[in-house]
Every structure is written in C-alpha cells, then in structure tokens.
Design an enzyme around this catalytic site. Structure first.
Site, PDB file in Angstrom:
ATOM      1  CE  LYS A 282      -4.257   4.271 -10.687  1.00 19.06           C
ATOM      2  NZ  LYS A 282      -5.131   4.733  -9.595  1.00 19.06           N
ATOM      3  NE  ARG A 356     -12.671  12.094 -10.959  1.00 20.41           N
ATOM      4  CZ  ARG A 356     -12.619  12.077  -9.626  1.00 20.41           C
ATOM      5  NH1 ARG A 356     -12.873  13.169  -8.925  1.00 20.41           N
ATOM      6  NH2 ARG A 356     -12.315  10.954  -8.990  1.00 20.41           N
TER       7      ARG A 356
HETATM    8  N1  BES Z   1      -8.954   3.821 -12.012  1.00 22.33           N
HETATM    9  C1  BES Z   1      -8.899   4.485 -10.780  1.00 22.33           C
HETATM   10  C2  BES Z   1      -9.915   3.979  -9.777  1.00 22.33           C
HETATM   11  C3  BES Z   1      -9.756   2.553  -9.321  1.00 22.33           C
HETATM   12  C4  BES Z   1      -9.173   2.276  -8.104  1.00 22.33           C
HETATM   13  C5  BES Z   1     -10.231   1.523 -10.074  1.00 22.33           C
HETATM   14  C6  BES Z   1      -9.053   0.981  -7.669  1.00 22.33           C
HETATM   15  C7  BES Z   1     -10.106   0.212  -9.636  1.00 22.33           C
HETATM   16  C8  BES Z   1      -9.521  -0.052  -8.437  1.00 22.33           C
HETATM   17  C9  BES Z   1      -9.156   5.969 -10.983  1.00 22.33           C
HETATM   18  O1  BES Z   1      -8.741   6.488 -12.190  1.00 22.33           O
HETATM   19  C10 BES Z   1      -8.408   6.689  -9.918  1.00 22.33           C
HETATM   20  O2  BES Z   1      -7.233   6.621  -9.941  1.00 22.33           O
HETATM   21  N2  BES Z   1      -9.123   7.343  -9.022  1.00 22.33           N
HETATM   22  C11 BES Z   1      -8.512   8.050  -7.958  1.00 22.33           C
HETATM   23  C12 BES Z   1      -9.171   9.397  -7.849  1.00 22.33           C
HETATM   24  C13 BES Z   1      -8.471  10.327  -6.937  1.00 22.33           C
HETATM   25  C14 BES Z   1      -7.143  10.748  -7.509  1.00 22.33           C
HETATM   26  C15 BES Z   1      -9.351  11.522  -6.714  1.00 22.33           C
HETATM   27  C16 BES Z   1      -8.697   7.252  -6.669  1.00 22.33           C
HETATM   28  O3  BES Z   1      -9.773   6.667  -6.485  1.00 22.33           O
HETATM   29  O4  BES Z   1      -7.768   7.184  -5.892  1.00 22.33           O
HETATM   30 MN    MN Z   2      -6.728   7.038 -12.220  1.00 22.50          MN
END
Ligand code: BES
Ligand code: MN
Ligand code: ZN
Length: 500
Positions: A282, A356
C-alpha cells in the site's frame, strides 16, 4: 463506569448534572415555523426550571444539541443539561442512544464524573428498550481512544444514574442491565481495534480473546500455524507466511443448556492485525490506519462476549482468522496459486486482497464445524466506502430470509447497513485463467466481487457478509462518540443471534 438506577422524583436527585431530553414538536413548515421544544419528562419541577430558557427559543431541540443551566431553580441537581432529540416524528430509540452518549461526552471534559440521565418518557419510547438504549449510549460515549498518552487524564464518567418513574421499575432494571452488557461489549471491541499493530499481534489478539472467553464462560481454542496446516488452510497460510508473527485461529464456543440441536450460528471475522498490502504494498499515506483491519474479528469477539452474558437459546461459534499481512522474502506473491481448505484453488492477483483469503478458510471451517447459518464481518474493501461513504456499512446475502432476519436486528441495534448486490456478473469477474478463482475482480464493483469471492466458500449455507471497512473507524468525533474505533456491527450481530 458504574450504572445506577434512581426512581426518585427528578427534583430530589442530588447530582452534579441532570440531563433531560427534548424533542422539537413543530409540525408546521415555512419561514414562520419556529421550533417548539418539549421536554420528554412528566416532572413538573424540571419543566418549570427549563421554562424560561425554552421560551427564549435559544434551544431548538435539534438532534444532539445541548444547553446547560447552572443552579436550576427548584432542583437538587447542580446543573440541568438539555439534550435535543430532533423532530418528534423522528425521535427513535437510536436518537435516545445518541442523546445519552452526547450527555456523557458533554460531561467528561468538564471534569464532572457523575451524572443523572432522565429516562425519556414518550409513547414510542417504551421504558425497557429506552433504558437499554440510554445505558448503551452512555457506555459508548464514555470511551476515549487516547489510551497510550503518558499525560492522559482519565476523564471517564464514574457513575451514570438512570432516573426513571417508579412505575417502570421492572422494565428499567432489565433494560439497563442489558444496555450495560451491550455497551461494555461494544467498548471491548473498540479497545481491541484501537491497539496498534505492535501491541496487538495475532498471538496477543488470541490471548485477549481467551481471557475474555474465560471471564464470561465461553469455551475457546487458539490455534496457530500447525493447526492451519493440519486443516489445509492454504489461503490463510498464504497470507500469514510473510510475517514473523505467527497467525492465530481463534475459536470461541457458546453452547447453552437445552440447545444441543437446532441452528448453529457461525460468526467469522477478519483479524488482520496489520495490513501493509504485502508485496502489492500500500502507499504509505494513511497506512497507519491499517491497524484497524482486525475490526471484523474484534466485532465477533465483542458480540460473543454479549452473547455469553445475555444467554440466548442458540448455539454460536466464532472464528477469527488473525494474521499480519507483510512483504518479506517468504511472503506470498502476485501470481501465486494457493489451495483453500475447501479444495478450491486461488490465483493471487493482488496480495492486498488478503481479507477474503483468510475468510475463505474461516468460512469453510465454520461449515466443517457444523454451522447452519453464517455471518462474517470484515474491513474488506475500500470500494464499499466509495459506494456508501461513512454513513452505511455494506451487507450482502445469498438468502433473502437470512437478510430479512438481519434487517430486523437493525431496528434494535440502530446501526445502518445497506444491502449491496451479489450476482453471476460479479462472479464472472473473478474467474481465473489458471485456477478456480482469482482474488480480485478489478476496480468496478469491488465490494461485490469481494463478496462473490466469499460466496464461493459460504456456498449455499444461508450467509450474511458485512463489509465494515469505511465504518469501523470514525475520522471526526461526533457529539455522542469519540473519533477512533466505532465498534460497528457488534450490536447488530448480537441482535441477529438473539433472534434465532
Ligand atoms: N483492508 C483493506 C480494505 C480497507 C480499505 C479497509 C480501507 C479499511 C479502509 C483490504 O485488505 C484491501 O486492501 N482491499 C483492497 C482490495 C483490492 C486490492 C482488490 C482495496 O480495497 O483496495
Ligand atoms: Mn489488504
Ligand atoms: Zn485488509
């Protein structure tokens, strides 16, 4: 915070602060329509004490508006706080919950450690549920997130007195006892969510869960890598393998007497104690917030705490899949194929879609343990926040009857969830060229493709999926709740379980 009840006349209550709620009864519209605030109390002395200020029109009784009077005439209380509930037609138990939180949060920074809250008296606010909502709101309002400040002054309220008419004694006693359990359970969840990643590793989360389970009489197991290998949880293991911190598979069981058959509810929570994104790392901006990526798991622990204390006649198991998602020489990589516990193979397109993966194995395990109904909670996607903002969490379901039951629970919990779609079109987006499915379906419909991924593992068991990513952390304080962890979903999961 200690809660007490008083059935004395409000005028006779000796307290630093007496809070009384008011509604705006104005129904006319137009430029000349002034608010008509009315106090929700039958106590003549309180009405008399507030009459002058109410006549000025300074206080409009809008939702969570406050007005403080010192040395109110004719009352033993040192201060009288008026708290608005908003329009009378829209005053609900949830507005009472928020008003109680507002009263507590008004009190705290003033160094007042004790207050009385007059139970609102209104036809649509029955005393039992209204007491419960008031006490819940008080606990929620009392929580602050600044736990690691060395100059922290503990400003928490020590005593909350719910003042109610003597005629309602039985209902008020039951309602407030329930409210304390629910409020404390929600705060238990919030205190876990608030902890930084270095102070709440999967192992520590497991320990905290076990400690709580012991205190409230749940049975529990906390497993780690070996058990995951034994269960062939290749998806969960894939996420965990990049971290020096071992994963934790937390299992809590609630087995009431006389409910040995019938439904078995399976609660499954995402417990990523820190989500860096892994190799698909990230951006650093806001990454610190990813300590709250275990909020779904913490919600399940809070709900189990309340279930253990409120004792509904239904069996419940909770499974929290806790791991840290890290980049490392041993970390799983984009393009890796992992094999989930169910036997399905997964093409890992993006290591940041890790929630997931751990849930896939959590759901399969819940089914193996005999769950007849599933509910999961997860900070799963950023996309849910794009769709719904910080105002509603997302709910998905493969079963209309299960959804209806959850929806009914929201009436009591006061939480806002909006149903989002599943569907073959979304399932189509996660087909893989090399494996059974892939773990991302592109930007479009991101919350629904994530839900369809989980659906593959929930299969045809009636299932509710809660995407709380945008609701688990509050960025700006509100009158009734501090900024920081919200404890969202605890109350709704609890009510859902109690409805069986
Ligand atoms: N933990 C994150 C989702 C999240 C985003 C939680 C903002 C709280 C605040 C999750 O694991 C994630 O990174 N999801 C990705 C999925 C994508 C790579 C398909 C996302 O939402 O960007
Ligand atoms: Mn994630
Ligand atoms: Zn995550």
């Amino acid at each position: 915070m200690k809660t007490d009840l008083s059935f004395a006349n409000l005028a006779a209550i000796e307290t630093e602060l007496l809070a009384v709620v008011a509604v705006d009864t104005q129904t006319a519209k137009g430029p000349d329509a002034r608010p008509l605030p009315v106090l929700l109390t039958s106590d003549e002395a309180v009405k008399a004490a507030a009459a002058v200020v109410l006549a000025t029109g300074e206080f409009k009784a809008s939702a969570n508006e406050t007005l403080l009077l010192h040395v109110p005439v004719g009352l033993k209380a040192r201060r009288l706080l008026l708290v608005g509930l908003g329009k009378q037609s829209r005053a609900t138990l949830h507005s009472v919950r928020k008003a109680a939180g507002t009263a507590v949060r008004f009190t705290k920074p003033r160094g007042i450690r004790e207050l009385a809250f007059a139970l609102p008296e209104a036809e649509l606010l029955p005393p039992g549920p209204c007491s419960r909502a008031s006490v819940e709101g008080a606990f929620v309002g009392d929580f602050n997130a600044d736990t690691h400040r060395s100059d922290r002054r503990d400003l928490s309220v020590q005593r909350f007195v719910l003042a109610a008419p003597a005629a309602d004694k039985t209902a008020v006693e039951a309602g407030s006892a329930e409210g304390a359990i629910v409020g404390e359970s929600q705060n238990f969840t919030r205190s876990l969510v608030n902890e930084p990643g270095n102070r709440l590793t999967p192992t520590i989360l497991g320990r905290r869960a076990a400690q709580m389970a012991g205190e409230v009489g749940l049975s529990w197991d906390v497993y780690s890598t070996e058990k995951l290998q034994e269960l062939k949880m290749g998806a969960f293991l894939g996420v965990a393998q990049g971290s020096a911190e071992p994963p934790a598979l937390i299992v809590l069981r609630y087995e009431p007497d006389g409910a040995s058959d019938g439904p078995l509810l399976g609660l499954v929570g995402k417990g990523i104690t820190f989500d860096t994104g892994g190799i698909s790392i990230k951006p650093s901006e806001n990454m610190e917030k990813m300590k709250y990526d275990m909020a779904g798991g913490a919600a399940m622990l809070g709900a189990m705490r309340a279930i253990a204390l409120l004792k509904p006649r239904v069996r419940v198991i909770a499974i929290v899949c806790a791991a840290e998602n890290m980049p490392d020489g041993k970390a799983y990589k984009p393009g890796d194929v992992v094999k989930a516990m169910s036997g399905k193979t997964i093409d890992v397109i993006n290591t940041d879609a890790e929630g997931r993966l751990v849930l896939a194995d959590g759901l399969a395990y819940a089914r193996q343990l005999g769950a007849t109904h599933l509910i999961d909670a997860a900070t799963l996607t950023g996309a849910i926040g794009v769709a719904l903002g910080q105002h509603n969490a997302g709910v998905f379901s493969n079963d209309d009857a299960a959804f209806a039951k959850f929806s009914a629970a929201l009436e009591t919990s006061g939480e806002k969830f909006w149903r989002m779609p599943l569907g073959d079109e979304y399932a189509e987006q996660i087909k893989s060229d090399i494996a059974d499915i892939k773990n991302t379906g592109g930007r479009a419909g991101g919350a629904s493709t994530a839900a369809e991924f989980l659906h593959v593992f929930a299969e045809d068991t009636p299932w509710i999926h809660l995407d709380i990513a945008a609701m688990a952390w509050i960025d700006d304080a509100r009158p009734w709740i501090a900024k920081g962890p919200s404890g969202v979903a605890v109350r709704s999961i609890l009510e859902w379980a109690r409805s069986f």
